[in-house]
Motif scaffolding. Structure first.
Motif, mmCIF file in Angstrom:
data_model
loop_
_atom_site.group_PDB
_atom_site.id
_atom_site.type_symbol
_atom_site.label_atom_id
_atom_site.label_comp_id
_atom_site.label_asym_id
_atom_site.label_seq_id
_atom_site.Cartn_x
_atom_site.Cartn_y
_atom_site.Cartn_z
ATOM 1 N N GLY A 1 -5.483 28.545 4.711
ATOM 2 C CA GLY A 1 -5.668 28.227 3.308
ATOM 3 C C GLY A 1 -6.664 27.108 3.100
ATOM 4 N N SER A 2 -6.268 26.083 2.412
ATOM 5 C CA SER A 2 -7.148 24.982 2.006
ATOM 6 C C SER A 2 -7.956 24.414 3.167
ATOM 7 C CB SER A 2 -6.299 23.876 1.381
ATOM 8 O OG SER A 2 -5.417 24.407 0.419
ATOM 9 N N ASP B 1 -14.581 33.462 -6.026
ATOM 10 C CA ASP B 1 -14.231 34.865 -5.859
ATOM 11 C C ASP B 1 -13.056 35.322 -6.710
ATOM 12 O OD1 ASP B 1 -16.181 35.485 -3.785
ATOM 13 O OD2 ASP B 1 -14.994 34.155 -2.506
ATOM 14 N N VAL B 2 -12.409 34.389 -7.409
ATOM 15 C CA VAL B 2 -11.233 34.748 -8.204
ATOM 16 C C VAL B 2 -11.291 34.077 -9.574
ATOM 17 C CG1 VAL B 2 -9.704 35.194 -6.243
ATOM 18 C CG2 VAL B 2 -9.923 32.864 -7.124
ATOM 19 N N ALA B 3 -10.536 34.636 -10.508
ATOM 20 C CA ALA B 3 -10.523 34.087 -11.863
ATOM 21 C C ALA B 3 -9.676 32.828 -11.947
ATOM 22 C CB ALA B 3 -9.996 35.138 -12.840
ATOM 23 N N ARG B 4 -8.601 32.773 -11.155
ATOM 24 C CA ARG B 4 -7.676 31.639 -11.208
ATOM 25 C C ARG B 4 -7.510 31.043 -9.812
ATOM 26 N NH1 ARG B 4 -2.193 33.808 -13.452
ATOM 27 N NH2 ARG B 4 -2.596 35.306 -11.760
ATOM 28 N N GLY B 5 -7.580 29.718 -9.756
ATOM 29 C CA GLY B 5 -7.349 29.042 -8.482
ATOM 30 C C GLY B 5 -5.863 28.865 -8.221
ATOM 31 N N LYS B 6 -5.563 28.323 -7.063
ATOM 32 C CA LYS B 6 -4.167 28.027 -6.727
ATOM 33 C C LYS B 6 -3.622 26.993 -7.717
ATOM 34 C CE LYS B 6 -5.340 28.693 -1.858
ATOM 35 N NZ LYS B 6 -5.528 28.033 -0.552
ATOM 36 N N PRO B 7 -2.339 27.068 -8.097
ATOM 37 C CA PRO B 7 -1.243 27.802 -7.462
ATOM 38 C C PRO B 7 -1.127 29.271 -7.847
ATOM 39 C CG PRO B 7 -0.392 26.556 -9.303
ATOM 40 C CD PRO B 7 -1.851 26.196 -9.188
ATOM 41 N N ALA B 8 -2.034 29.800 -8.657
ATOM 42 C CA ALA B 8 -2.036 31.245 -8.888
ATOM 43 C C ALA B 8 -2.272 31.950 -7.551
ATOM 44 C CB ALA B 8 -3.116 31.620 -9.892
ATOM 45 N N PRO B 9 -1.702 33.113 -7.347
ATOM 46 C CA PRO B 9 -1.812 33.797 -6.056
ATOM 47 C C PRO B 9 -3.068 34.644 -5.895
ATOM 48 C CG PRO B 9 -0.386 35.051 -7.487
ATOM 49 C CD PRO B 9 -0.783 33.810 -8.263
ATOM 50 N N ASP B 10 -3.991 34.564 -6.845
ATOM 51 C CA ASP B 10 -5.125 35.490 -6.903
ATOM 52 C C ASP B 10 -5.905 35.573 -5.592
ATOM 53 O OD1 ASP B 10 -4.201 34.916 -9.482
ATOM 54 O OD2 ASP B 10 -6.141 35.341 -10.393
ATOM 55 N N VAL B 11 -6.228 34.429 -4.992
ATOM 56 C CA VAL B 11 -7.069 34.450 -3.801
ATOM 57 C C VAL B 11 -6.333 35.096 -2.630
ATOM 58 C CG1 VAL B 11 -6.451 32.139 -2.910
ATOM 59 C CG2 VAL B 11 -8.734 33.081 -2.477
ATOM 60 N N TYR B 12 -5.023 34.902 -2.556
ATOM 61 C CA TYR B 12 -4.249 35.560 -1.500
ATOM 62 C C TYR B 12 -4.148 37.061 -1.741
ATOM 63 C CZ TYR B 12 -2.906 31.436 1.095
ATOM 64 O OH TYR B 12 -2.932 30.325 1.896
ATOM 65 N N LYS B 13 -3.930 37.447 -2.978
ATOM 66 C CA LYS B 13 -3.867 38.876 -3.290
ATOM 67 C C LYS B 13 -5.195 39.557 -2.992
ATOM 68 C CE LYS B 13 -0.158 38.794 -6.723
ATOM 69 N NZ LYS B 13 0.248 39.080 -8.125
ATOM 70 N N LEU C 1 2.749 27.291 -2.792
ATOM 71 C CA LEU C 1 3.267 28.116 -3.885
ATOM 72 C C LEU C 1 2.400 29.351 -4.096
ATOM 73 C CD1 LEU C 1 5.212 28.597 -6.224
ATOM 74 C CD2 LEU C 1 3.795 27.077 -7.623
ATOM 75 N N ALA C 2 1.098 29.209 -3.997
ATOM 76 C CA ALA C 2 0.196 30.351 -4.165
ATOM 77 C C ALA C 2 0.490 31.433 -3.134
ATOM 78 C CB ALA C 2 -1.256 29.891 -4.052
ATOM 79 N N TYR D 1 -5.800 9.198 -5.308
ATOM 80 C CA TYR D 1 -6.296 10.493 -4.848
ATOM 81 C C TYR D 1 -5.168 11.335 -4.272
ATOM 82 C CZ TYR D 1 -9.597 13.957 -3.194
ATOM 83 O OH TYR D 1 -10.288 15.135 -2.998
ATOM 84 N N ARG D 2 -4.200 10.682 -3.632
ATOM 85 C CA ARG D 2 -3.038 11.415 -3.126
ATOM 86 C C ARG D 2 -2.321 12.134 -4.275
ATOM 87 N NH1 ARG D 2 -1.006 7.587 -0.524
ATOM 88 N NH2 ARG D 2 -1.558 8.214 1.589
ATOM 89 N N ARG D 3 -2.185 11.440 -5.400
ATOM 90 C CA ARG D 3 -1.544 12.077 -6.555
ATOM 91 C C ARG D 3 -2.413 13.188 -7.129
ATOM 92 N NH1 ARG D 3 -0.153 6.610 -7.449
ATOM 93 N NH2 ARG D 3 -1.854 6.328 -8.939
ATOM 94 N N LEU D 4 -3.718 12.992 -7.108
ATOM 95 C CA LEU D 4 -4.624 14.001 -7.646
ATOM 96 C C LEU D 4 -4.617 15.276 -6.813
ATOM 97 C CD1 LEU D 4 -7.654 11.768 -8.672
ATOM 98 C CD2 LEU D 4 -6.184 13.074 -10.213
ATOM 99 N N LEU D 5 -4.236 15.176 -5.547
ATOM 100 C CA LEU D 5 -4.205 16.354 -4.692
ATOM 101 C C LEU D 5 -3.116 17.342 -5.100
ATOM 102 C CD1 LEU D 5 -4.908 14.884 -1.135
ATOM 103 C CD2 LEU D 5 -6.432 16.254 -2.560
ATOM 104 N N THR D 6 -2.242 16.940 -6.010
ATOM 105 C CA THR D 6 -1.259 17.890 -6.535
ATOM 106 C C THR D 6 -1.909 18.850 -7.532
ATOM 107 O OG1 THR D 6 -0.599 16.407 -8.344
ATOM 108 C CG2 THR D 6 0.605 16.209 -6.260
ATOM 109 N N ILE D 7 -3.169 18.571 -7.880
ATOM 110 C CA ILE D 7 -3.941 19.442 -8.773
ATOM 111 C C ILE D 7 -4.950 20.194 -7.929
ATOM 112 C CG2 ILE D 7 -5.499 19.522 -10.755
ATOM 113 C CD1 ILE D 7 -4.315 16.680 -11.427
ATOM 114 N N SER D 8 -4.999 21.492 -8.053
ATOM 115 C CA SER D 8 -5.893 22.299 -7.243
ATOM 116 C C SER D 8 -7.270 22.391 -7.891
ATOM 117 C CB SER D 8 -5.307 23.703 -7.062
ATOM 118 O OG SER D 8 -6.120 24.480 -6.213
#
Length: 230
Positions: free
Chosen positions: A8-9, A146-158, A182-183, A42-49
């Motif tokens: 992943g990331s 490559d996808v419309a929505r980034g994580k935590p949406a599952p789009d890139v995995y799908k 979660l993604a 920055y550690r807190r900001l990493l909760t945002i994808s």
């Protein structure tokens, strides 16, 4: 039996979070923005994808009135600075990454790379890693473009599952943050969580195991080998 391994990331591949943090700070200074993100911030900001999403959040929170062009420009400059340091300093892969790639190739498994970042970051890590990481060995390399929505949406995995024809039941995802885990879970995958230097300490739910590295000084971690079947 695991047949497909999806990294992943980019933080799963190499420890680059503090490089990225310092690059953001330099990019903001160059843009005349009076922000400086310390490690805790920055550690807190990493909760945002996604880096641009983090900049938008801070702009809204501080009423900075940043235009979309400014946000895109700061993020582009951050990427240039970070990629340059990653490549020039030959930032190493995290323990166990090269070993897992070699095992997958030797066992005729499918490899994929699915991220919420942009391609230059991936290319910089591969360049720094040299022969230990060839992107040609990956059946798919997917990014935020490559996808419309980034994580935590599952789009890139799908998308990765569709492109490779992989069965979710025999696919393992390697991720480093709760949002990214979660993604993968939402896409129906099992997950090994490997938090990084700045993502460690965040509660991670649903992963098969949570380890600080895929391998240690004595080899691949037993939790990892038992799940993947090395």
């Amino acid at each position: 039996m695991i047949e497909t391994v999806l990294f992943g990331s980019i933080g799963v591949l190499a420890e680059t979070s503090d490089i990225q943090r310092r690059a953001y700070n330099q990019g903001m200074v160059e843009a005349g923005i009076d922000w400086s993100w310390d490690r805790d911030t920055y550690r807190r900001l990493l909760t945002i994808s996604g880096g641009q999403a983090r900049l938008r959040l801070l702009a809204d929170a501080t009423n900075a009135q940043l235009s979309e062009d400014q946000i895109v420009g700061i993020h582009r400059r951050k990427t240039e600075i970070a990629c340059s340091e990653i490549s020039e300093s030959k930032t190493p892969l995290r323990p166990g990454v090269a070993e897992l790639v070699r095992w997958a190739l030797g066992a005729d498994k499918t490899l994929g790379l699915v991220t919420s970042t942009y391609r230059p970051n991936i290319d910089a890590i591969a360049k720094a890693a040299g022969s230990e990481l060839s992107l040609d060995d990956f059946a798919v390399v997917l990014t935020t473009d490559d996808v419309a929505r980034g994580k935590p949406a599952p789009d890139v995995y799908k998308a990765a599952l569709e492109l490779t024809g992989a069965d979710p039941a025999t696919t393992i995802a390697i991720e480093d943050t709760p949002m990214s885990v979660l993604a993968a879970l939402t896409a129906g995958l099992r997950v090994i969580a490997v938090p990084g230097e700045l993502s460690g300490g965040q509660p991670i739910a649903g992963a098969e195991c949570v380890v600080d590295a895929l391998a240690d000084g004595s080899g691949m971690r037993p939790e990892v080998t038992s799940i993947i079947g090395l």
